[in-house]
Design an enzyme around this catalytic site. Structure first.
Site, short mmCIF file in Angstrom:
data_model
loop_
_atom_site.label_atom_id
_atom_site.label_comp_id
_atom_site.label_asym_id
_atom_site.label_seq_id
_atom_site.Cartn_x
_atom_site.Cartn_y
_atom_site.Cartn_z
N LYS A 26 0.82 -1.22 0.00
CA LYS A 26 0.00 0.00 0.00
C LYS A 26 0.85 1.26 0.00
O LYS A 26 0.47 2.26 -0.61
CB LYS A 26 -0.94 0.02 1.21
CG LYS A 26 -2.06 -0.99 1.06
CD LYS A 26 -3.25 -0.63 1.91
CE LYS A 26 -4.40 -1.54 1.56
NZ LYS A 26 -5.55 -1.39 2.43
N LYS A 79 -5.07 -9.37 -6.54
CA LYS A 79 -6.29 -9.74 -5.83
C LYS A 79 -7.44 -8.82 -6.25
O LYS A 79 -7.22 -7.63 -6.51
CB LYS A 79 -5.99 -9.69 -4.33
CG LYS A 79 -7.01 -9.02 -3.47
CD LYS A 79 -6.67 -9.04 -2.01
CE LYS A 79 -7.25 -7.76 -1.41
NZ LYS A 79 -7.50 -7.73 -0.01
N LYS A 121 -11.68 -3.79 -3.77
CA LYS A 121 -12.61 -2.69 -3.95
C LYS A 121 -11.88 -1.40 -4.31
O LYS A 121 -12.49 -0.46 -4.78
CB LYS A 121 -13.44 -2.53 -2.68
CG LYS A 121 -12.63 -2.43 -1.40
CD LYS A 121 -13.50 -2.69 -0.18
CE LYS A 121 -12.66 -2.68 1.08
NZ LYS A 121 -13.31 -3.29 2.22
P1 AMP Z 1 -10.88 -5.81 3.05
O1 AMP Z 1 -11.80 -5.59 1.89
O2 AMP Z 1 -9.46 -5.68 2.66
O3 AMP Z 1 -11.27 -5.06 4.29
O4 AMP Z 1 -11.05 -7.35 3.42
C1 AMP Z 1 -12.09 -7.86 4.21
C2 AMP Z 1 -12.04 -9.36 4.19
O5 AMP Z 1 -12.31 -9.85 2.88
C3 AMP Z 1 -10.70 -9.97 4.58
O6 AMP Z 1 -10.91 -11.17 5.29
C4 AMP Z 1 -10.05 -10.25 3.26
O7 AMP Z 1 -9.09 -11.26 3.35
C5 AMP Z 1 -11.24 -10.67 2.42
N1 AMP Z 1 -11.01 -10.39 1.01
C6 AMP Z 1 -10.91 -9.16 0.44
N2 AMP Z 1 -10.67 -9.27 -0.89
C7 AMP Z 1 -10.61 -10.60 -1.16
C8 AMP Z 1 -10.38 -11.36 -2.34
N3 AMP Z 1 -10.17 -10.79 -3.51
N4 AMP Z 1 -10.38 -12.73 -2.23
C9 AMP Z 1 -10.60 -13.33 -1.04
N5 AMP Z 1 -10.82 -12.66 0.11
C10 AMP Z 1 -10.82 -11.32 0.06
#
Ligand code: AMP
Ligand code: TRP
Length: 329
Positions: free
Chosen positions: A115, A197, A200
């Protein structure tokens, strides 16, 4: 009666939630809540590690809570709450900053390196310190299992180290947690670049499908998803990562097994396969959105208020022991 396992997880309200969040995290929670004691948070103090628009942030906090409910988290059984409403999270993060965490630990975190990139001196201290706040989230509730996507494993590992060091210093205060990563779909990849990955925060909106994307938009994104060379349907994550990713999405949103899917799609070309996948994704989204739209803001606020009271009771009791242990009272 078997004692229930304690579970904690959270998502930060920093953008539109994607099917990656659903597959990697939320769908696991729905399964796990059945026989366990679960706490699911909207971790808003994690979101402000990067700049947020206040009005957008406020809206997203409610939308994430609604997403939890629409996905099937039962607020009567599980606790759903907003992190910032419980001061103990930031209080404990400060304590763990001082005991248990070294600069070297945080410098190793791949998410920070990704990041911050080459602008490490220009990002907020909060972005650097973020894993410590996450450790506080987990340790406050004595979580044994933390269901997350693959990218969060390193942070849970660090939480374990912090907890062990703290316990060594002050006696057994914290439970040592473990990450649980769902095998299929632990890392849903971007539709426009299967080496990244699905996130969002992706600049290319074609890379992700948001849970609130309209069916038409979602269909277009699937049809435009990049594919690998080759023209038959086969699961080969190493040599054909783009197709493997599409198969994973199909399997998880359509409740199918990958080997079976491969068999059923033998002989089909990419175009035909993508059409079938788009149907599955659209059906999933329509279903999800119907539930999402049927939940009012008022109802969601009530859930958050109830969750806050329940979380507060657990967190405060834990903080008393922690304050006592370190000698501030
Ligand atoms: P975040 O959107 O980074 O706050 O992630 C929230 C949760 O969603 C965490 O447990 C991440 O590991 C999971 N997560 C976010 N993006 C992915 C993705 N592309 N594939 C699998 N898990 C995800
Ligand atoms: N850091 C996590 C993410 O970006 C979100 C998070 C914050 C979290 N606190 C947590 C996840 C505690 C699990 C447990 O996805």
């Amino acid at each position: 009666m078997k004692k229930e396992t304690k579970i904690f997880s959270g998502i930060k309200p920093s953008g539109d939630l994607t099917i990656g969040n659903y597959i990697g995290a939320i769908s696991q929670w729905v399964e796990i809540q059945k026989d366990n004691e679960c706490v699911f948070s909207i971790v808003d103090y994690h979101a402000i590690t990067v700049k947020q628009d206040p009005a957008d942030l406020r809206r997203r906090i409610l939308d994430i809570a609604k997403t939890y409910l629409a996905a099937g988290i039962d607020p009567k059984k599980s606790i759903i709450f907003q992190q910032s409403q419980i001061p103990a999270h930031t209080e404990l993060a400060w304590i763990l900053n001082c005991t248990g965490t070294n600069m070297a630990d945080l410098k190793k975190m791949t998410q920070f390196k990704d990041k911050a990139g080459d602008k490490q001196d220009g990002v907020s201290v909060g972005l650097f310190d973020y894993p410590v706040l996450m450790a506080a989230d987990i340790l406050l509730y004595d979580a044994q299992i933390v269901p997350v996507g693959e990218d969060q494993k390193q942070h849970v590992e660090l939480t374990r180290d912090i907890a062990k060091r703290f316990n060594n210093e002050y006696g057994t205060i914290f439970t040592i947690p473990e990450a649980r990563v769902h095998k299929a779909g632990a890392r849903v990849m971007s539709l426009s670049d299967p080496t990244k990955k699905m996130a969002k925060s992706d600049e290319s909106k074609l890379g992700y499908i948001a849970l609130l994307d309209s069916p038409e938009v979602a269909r277009k994104k699937i049809m435009k998803a990049v594919t690998d060379s080759g023209d038959d349907i086969d699961y080969d994550p190493i040599n054909r990562p783009a197709l493997a990713n599409l198969l994973t999405i199909y399997a998880r949103l359509g409740n199918r097994e990958i080997p079976r899917l491969v068999k059923d799609n033998k002989g089909k070309g990419y175009g035909e396969f993508k059409k079938a996948l788009a149907d599955v994704v659209v059906k999933f989204l329509e279903n999800f959105q119907e539930k999402f739209n049927s939940i009012s803001d008022e109802e969601t606020e009530k859930v958050l208020e109830d969750g806050k009271n329940r979380a507060l009771a657990i967190a405060e009791e834990k903080m008393k022991k922690i304050r006592q242990a370190i000698g501030v009272r």
